[in-house]
Design an enzyme around this catalytic site. Sequence first.
Site, mmCIF file in Angstrom:
data_model
loop_
_atom_site.group_PDB
_atom_site.id
_atom_site.type_symbol
_atom_site.label_atom_id
_atom_site.label_comp_id
_atom_site.label_asym_id
_atom_site.label_seq_id
_atom_site.Cartn_x
_atom_site.Cartn_y
_atom_site.Cartn_z
ATOM 1 N N THR A 150 0.823 -1.212 0.000
ATOM 2 C CA THR A 150 0.000 0.000 0.000
ATOM 3 C C THR A 150 0.857 1.262 0.000
ATOM 4 O OG1 THR A 150 -1.730 -1.162 1.196
ATOM 5 C CG2 THR A 150 -1.821 1.232 1.256
ATOM 6 N N GLY A 189 2.653 -2.730 8.257
ATOM 7 C CA GLY A 189 2.999 -2.959 9.652
ATOM 8 C C GLY A 189 4.500 -3.212 9.772
ATOM 9 N N GLU A 407 -6.242 -6.095 3.881
ATOM 10 C CA GLU A 407 -6.317 -7.313 3.051
ATOM 11 C C GLU A 407 -7.424 -7.205 2.012
ATOM 12 O OE1 GLU A 407 -3.015 -8.824 4.833
ATOM 13 O OE2 GLU A 407 -3.964 -9.104 2.897
HETATM 14 C C1 LIG Z 1 -9.255 -5.531 -6.320
HETATM 15 C C2 LIG Z 1 -8.194 -6.288 -7.070
HETATM 16 C C3 LIG Z 1 -8.392 -7.770 -6.936
HETATM 17 C C4 LIG Z 1 -8.248 -5.874 -8.534
HETATM 18 O O1 LIG Z 1 -7.087 -6.368 -9.120
HETATM 19 P P1 LIG Z 1 -6.928 -6.190 -10.700
HETATM 20 O O2 LIG Z 1 -5.510 -6.536 -11.036
HETATM 21 O O3 LIG Z 1 -7.428 -4.855 -11.087
HETATM 22 O O4 LIG Z 1 -7.819 -7.355 -11.277
HETATM 23 P P2 LIG Z 1 -9.278 -7.276 -11.933
HETATM 24 O O5 LIG Z 1 -10.277 -6.779 -10.961
HETATM 25 O O6 LIG Z 1 -9.139 -6.528 -13.222
HETATM 26 O O7 LIG Z 1 -9.540 -8.828 -12.199
HETATM 27 C C5 LIG Z 1 -8.751 -9.494 -13.191
HETATM 28 C C6 LIG Z 1 -8.924 -10.979 -12.997
HETATM 29 O O8 LIG Z 1 -8.060 -11.400 -11.916
HETATM 30 C C7 LIG Z 1 -8.798 -12.125 -10.969
HETATM 31 N N1 LIG Z 1 -8.174 -11.889 -9.681
HETATM 32 C C8 LIG Z 1 -8.039 -10.713 -9.026
HETATM 33 N N2 LIG Z 1 -7.392 -10.882 -7.856
HETATM 34 C C9 LIG Z 1 -7.110 -12.206 -7.784
HETATM 35 C C10 LIG Z 1 -6.444 -13.013 -6.797
HETATM 36 N N3 LIG Z 1 -5.972 -12.499 -5.636
HETATM 37 N N4 LIG Z 1 -6.322 -14.332 -7.045
HETATM 38 C C11 LIG Z 1 -6.836 -14.860 -8.192
HETATM 39 N N5 LIG Z 1 -7.475 -14.160 -9.177
HETATM 40 C C12 LIG Z 1 -7.591 -12.844 -8.941
HETATM 41 C C13 LIG Z 1 -10.184 -11.577 -11.062
HETATM 42 O O9 LIG Z 1 -11.124 -12.506 -10.549
HETATM 43 C C14 LIG Z 1 -10.319 -11.418 -12.577
HETATM 44 O O10 LIG Z 1 -10.560 -12.670 -13.147
HETATM 45 P P3 LIG Z 1 -11.483 -12.762 -14.467
HETATM 46 O O11 LIG Z 1 -11.495 -14.210 -14.802
HETATM 47 O O12 LIG Z 1 -12.826 -12.226 -14.066
HETATM 48 O O13 LIG Z 1 -10.800 -11.875 -15.478
HETATM 49 C C15 LIG Z 1 -6.772 -5.939 -6.501
HETATM 50 O O14 LIG Z 1 -6.487 -4.593 -6.801
HETATM 51 C C16 LIG Z 1 -6.692 -6.164 -5.015
HETATM 52 O O15 LIG Z 1 -6.544 -7.282 -4.566
HETATM 53 N N6 LIG Z 1 -6.844 -5.034 -4.222
HETATM 54 C C17 LIG Z 1 -6.837 -5.152 -2.761
HETATM 55 C C18 LIG Z 1 -5.445 -4.846 -2.218
HETATM 56 C C19 LIG Z 1 -5.204 -5.558 -0.907
HETATM 57 O O16 LIG Z 1 -5.798 -6.558 -0.594
HETATM 58 N N7 LIG Z 1 -4.246 -5.002 -0.136
HETATM 59 C C20 LIG Z 1 -3.793 -5.636 1.065
HETATM 60 C C21 LIG Z 1 -2.408 -5.084 1.424
HETATM 61 S S1 LIG Z 1 -1.633 -5.985 2.701
HETATM 62 C C22 LIG Z 1 -2.538 -5.577 4.104
HETATM 63 O O17 LIG Z 1 -3.571 -4.928 4.056
HETATM 64 C C23 LIG Z 1 -1.959 -6.103 5.351
HETATM 65 C C24 LIG Z 1 -2.624 -5.956 6.524
HETATM 66 C C25 LIG Z 1 -1.981 -6.324 7.813
HETATM 67 C C26 LIG Z 1 -2.450 -7.608 8.365
HETATM 68 O O18 LIG Z 1 -3.109 -8.385 7.633
HETATM 69 O O19 LIG Z 1 -2.152 -7.826 9.556
HETATM 70 C C1 FAD Z 2 -4.791 -1.712 10.376
HETATM 71 C C2 FAD Z 2 -4.268 -1.724 8.947
HETATM 72 C C3 FAD Z 2 -3.106 -2.435 8.649
HETATM 73 C C4 FAD Z 2 -2.602 -2.424 7.352
HETATM 74 N N1 FAD Z 2 -1.433 -3.107 7.081
HETATM 75 C C5 FAD Z 2 -0.937 -3.081 5.824
HETATM 76 C C6 FAD Z 2 0.291 -3.766 5.535
HETATM 77 O O1 FAD Z 2 0.904 -4.359 6.412
HETATM 78 N N2 FAD Z 2 0.771 -3.723 4.252
HETATM 79 C C7 FAD Z 2 0.098 -3.057 3.252
HETATM 80 O O2 FAD Z 2 0.564 -3.064 2.117
HETATM 81 N N3 FAD Z 2 -1.082 -2.402 3.503
HETATM 82 C C8 FAD Z 2 -1.601 -2.399 4.762
HETATM 83 N N4 FAD Z 2 -2.784 -1.753 5.021
HETATM 84 C C9 FAD Z 2 -3.429 -0.962 3.965
HETATM 85 C C10 FAD Z 2 -4.685 -1.644 3.465
HETATM 86 O O3 FAD Z 2 -4.370 -2.797 2.733
HETATM 87 C C11 FAD Z 2 -5.468 -0.650 2.581
HETATM 88 O O4 FAD Z 2 -5.881 0.426 3.397
HETATM 89 C C12 FAD Z 2 -6.692 -1.323 1.965
HETATM 90 O O5 FAD Z 2 -6.269 -2.217 0.943
HETATM 91 C C13 FAD Z 2 -7.699 -0.321 1.395
HETATM 92 O O6 FAD Z 2 -7.106 0.449 0.391
HETATM 93 P P1 FAD Z 2 -7.176 2.053 0.470
HETATM 94 O O7 FAD Z 2 -6.714 2.459 1.788
HETATM 95 O O8 FAD Z 2 -6.523 2.561 -0.759
HETATM 96 O O9 FAD Z 2 -8.730 2.379 0.384
HETATM 97 P P2 FAD Z 2 -9.520 2.945 -0.891
HETATM 98 O O10 FAD Z 2 -9.616 1.897 -1.913
HETATM 99 O O11 FAD Z 2 -8.983 4.262 -1.259
HETATM 100 O O12 FAD Z 2 -10.981 3.059 -0.230
HETATM 101 C C14 FAD Z 2 -11.677 4.291 -0.143
HETATM 102 C C15 FAD Z 2 -13.098 4.045 -0.654
HETATM 103 O O13 FAD Z 2 -13.038 3.812 -2.068
HETATM 104 C C16 FAD Z 2 -13.859 2.709 -2.398
HETATM 105 N N5 FAD Z 2 -13.391 2.045 -3.622
HETATM 106 C C17 FAD Z 2 -12.119 1.864 -4.001
HETATM 107 N N6 FAD Z 2 -12.065 1.176 -5.166
HETATM 108 C C18 FAD Z 2 -13.352 0.929 -5.526
HETATM 109 C C19 FAD Z 2 -13.974 0.254 -6.634
HETATM 110 N N7 FAD Z 2 -13.241 -0.310 -7.620
HETATM 111 N N8 FAD Z 2 -15.329 0.181 -6.663
HETATM 112 C C20 FAD Z 2 -16.067 0.724 -5.659
HETATM 113 N N9 FAD Z 2 -15.550 1.389 -4.605
HETATM 114 C C21 FAD Z 2 -14.206 1.484 -4.541
HETATM 115 C C22 FAD Z 2 -13.708 1.787 -1.190
HETATM 116 O O14 FAD Z 2 -14.804 0.853 -1.121
HETATM 117 C C23 FAD Z 2 -13.736 2.792 -0.039
HETATM 118 O O15 FAD Z 2 -15.086 3.039 0.336
HETATM 119 C C24 FAD Z 2 -3.296 -1.726 6.327
HETATM 120 C C25 FAD Z 2 -4.482 -1.041 6.622
HETATM 121 C C26 FAD Z 2 -4.975 -1.042 7.917
HETATM 122 C C27 FAD Z 2 -6.249 -0.300 8.234
#
Ligand SMILES: CC(C)(COP(=O)(O)OP(=O)(O)OC[C@H]1O[C@@H](n2cnc3c(N)ncnc32)[C@H](O)[C@@H]1OP(=O)(O)O)[C@@H](O)C(=O)NCCC(=O)NCCSC(=O)/C=C/CC(=O)O
Ligand code: FAD
Length: 634
Positions: A150, A189, A407
Amino acid sequence: MSKEIYENPDLKKERQNCPFNKEEITHLLDGGKEKTIERKQLENYILSDEQLKDAVPMEYLSHADKYAEELRKACLLMHKLADSPAGQVPTLRALMGAGLGSAVLKEGNPLALHYVMFIPALMGQGTIDQQAKWLEKAYNLNMIGTYAQTELGHGTFLRGLETRATYDPKTQEFILESPSLTAYKWWPGSLGKTANYAVVMAQLYTKGKCEGTHPFMVQLRDEETHEPLPGIVNMWLNPVCISSYIHYGTYVKPTNSKLSYATMVFVRVVVCQDVTTNLRKAVTIATRYSCVRRQSELKPGDREPQVMDYQAQQNKLLPPLAATFAFQLAADHLWNLYHTANNNIEQGDLELLPDLHGLSCALKALCSSEAANFVEVCRQSCGGHGYMSCSNFPRIYGQVTAAETYEGENTVLWLQVARYLVKTRKEQSGGLSVKYLIGEEKGPKTVDTTLEGIVKLYRRAAVGLVDVAIAELDKSGRKGEAPHDAWNHAAVYLIKAAQAHARLFVVESFVDSLKEGKLSAPVRTVLSQLCELFIIYWLLERSGDFFLCSNLTKQDLLLLNSKYVELLAAIRPQAVNLVDSFDLRDEVLNSPLGCWDGNVYQRLFDEAAKSPLNQSNVHESFHKYLKPLLKSNL
Ligand SMILES: CC(C)(COP(=O)(O)OP(=O)(O)OC[C@H]1O[C@@H](n2cnc3c(N)ncnc32)[C@H](O)[C@@H]1OP(=O)(O)O)[C@@H](O)C(=O)NCCC(=O)NCCSC(=O)/C=C/CC(=O)O
Ligand SMILES: Cc1cc2nc3c(=O)[nH]c(=O)nc-3n(C[C@H](O)[C@H](O)[C@H](O)COP(=O)(O)OP(=O)(O)OC[C@H]3O[C@@H](n4cnc5c(N)ncnc54)[C@H](O)[C@@H]3O)c2cc1C
């Protein structure tokens, strides 16, 4: 003479004549008797260590002191890992979750990302050579990693990440850079002060072409001094691409471009279990407190009743109690799918990948959002004392609501699920968990309110709502709207369809688990009551979906309402025995309201006395500020 152990008389009475074997449910939730023994041994091993206890409540420490104290305990826990009676992997799993780990590290584990994302990324995406080079170092804690994906400007839209990794064929190096302020990695984190390495997700550029986001191993800090490496702000470091897509300067496309997203899929699966553990804690605290708390007047002239005897309180607490079983059983099914899919992927068979993505998004979004709502209801059900920091509800709520965002933000994940459902329904082909979308719903449209009849209603709603969403998409298409506009204008319908799909999976998991499970009759009875209560509760909450997609009538709904309140009354006598079956130690609950002995008021008083403000009668600020004001005759 042994000291008489206090037990609140009301709780004592609740526990008399329990009609089922609590340990049988404990073993069911732990995954068997041996797992329960292992868990209890590990809990004793960790929680008996005086060095892991907080000298003062964490809420009274400064931000920096909180970090230092949590890091001290996290490092001590890692030292204890080697001698753990449960072995390293089960111990790590317990310490990283919302159960035992949170009993020691109440503000969070500074090393969590190292185990929850950094190591899984290496295991899932590194080449054999890279794993040989880094995994042992990571397991031995000779490096501390995080997962840096992120950025300030992007968290959801991974294809929009700005961090660039440009391959230089001359030096065979990658040049990583953050081209703008919004490209700065933000949120990961441990990134701020703890980690000295990171898996950095960046856009790979080679031969002038962007090949999309890929994971890179980047050293952040000097391993001796922990000082950030030179240029860490504009990373010009010697990163290594984690994966094997660059062969002698030529980019080799992976079999599936989304395999680089695999780490998130793994954590989404884990999140379902984690939020369920947090919900179990909240339900236990609220249930025990609701049987200790006496308030108001139910029968004129009678003693104040236990608040759990109000039907309104049962309506607040028994659905979340049932949800803890529903979510646990669904999460177990998802975990099994993850292992099967992951083993297949390692053999190059990606057939289950879409199913795993669809289901992990659906359950992570459903369990986190429902658990967040239920935890808040549990907090409210404890009145003023539920609002206190020491109740542990604020911390549990913070942890569960965070899971609605990290996530993968839930709305975005719902839309991913909808994409999979629409594709399956249109193409009439799809994976394991969406078979019901293939072909037409068979059988009579009439409604019967048996358990099987209600499950059929959930299936009708799930199919029907996908068809409603598809009809909206087609209507927009006929109006000449571009597909992306039609998709955006159908979002409300698409999300409803995705949520109905997730609910169907949870309901079928619960019902099937009871059918397949080797349960004693008394346990089967009480779990079947919880199952029926929960699926009727959700149906009543979402009755619009069912009216829209089935022949449900007002009469049916009135009948289901009556059944629902009958089940509240039937389950009420077993509420404390059911939460006791979770076998959550007081240290894990970390709340005077939920303690096993029900000695709530004395423990609340003792907690309040720990406040620094209660260490003197007159705080020094009186003389500095209040006294001059009082004398100032404004
Ligand atoms: C929202 C996402 C999935 C969009 O990704 P994008 O590349 O734009 O793909 P499309 O929406 O165009 O879909 C294309 C195609 O790919 C398939 N697909 C997408 N994701 C996956 C996947 N993970 N595995 C398998 N297949 C996937 C999708 O179904 C489509 O298939 P078709 O057959 O329909 O073409 C992506 O941007 C995304 O995942 N965003 C979320 C980011 C996220 O999760 N961030 C987390 C960061 S880490 C964190 O938060 C850590 C926290 C701390 C802790 O946990 O303690
Ligand atoms: C406690 C915590 C720990 C985290 N730890 C990590 C970490 O260790 N590593 C890491 O990489 N990240 C980490 N993150 C970040 C986290 O993964 C992102 O905050 C999360 O993926 C959401 O993305 P964003 O913040 O860009 O929200 P945004 O996507 O900007 O969300 C803002 C609004 O936009 C809307 N939106 C966005 N896209 C669309 C769409 N296509 N259609 C409709 N609505 C949409 C959302 O629904 C939401 O209402 C952490 C976050 C938190 C809160």
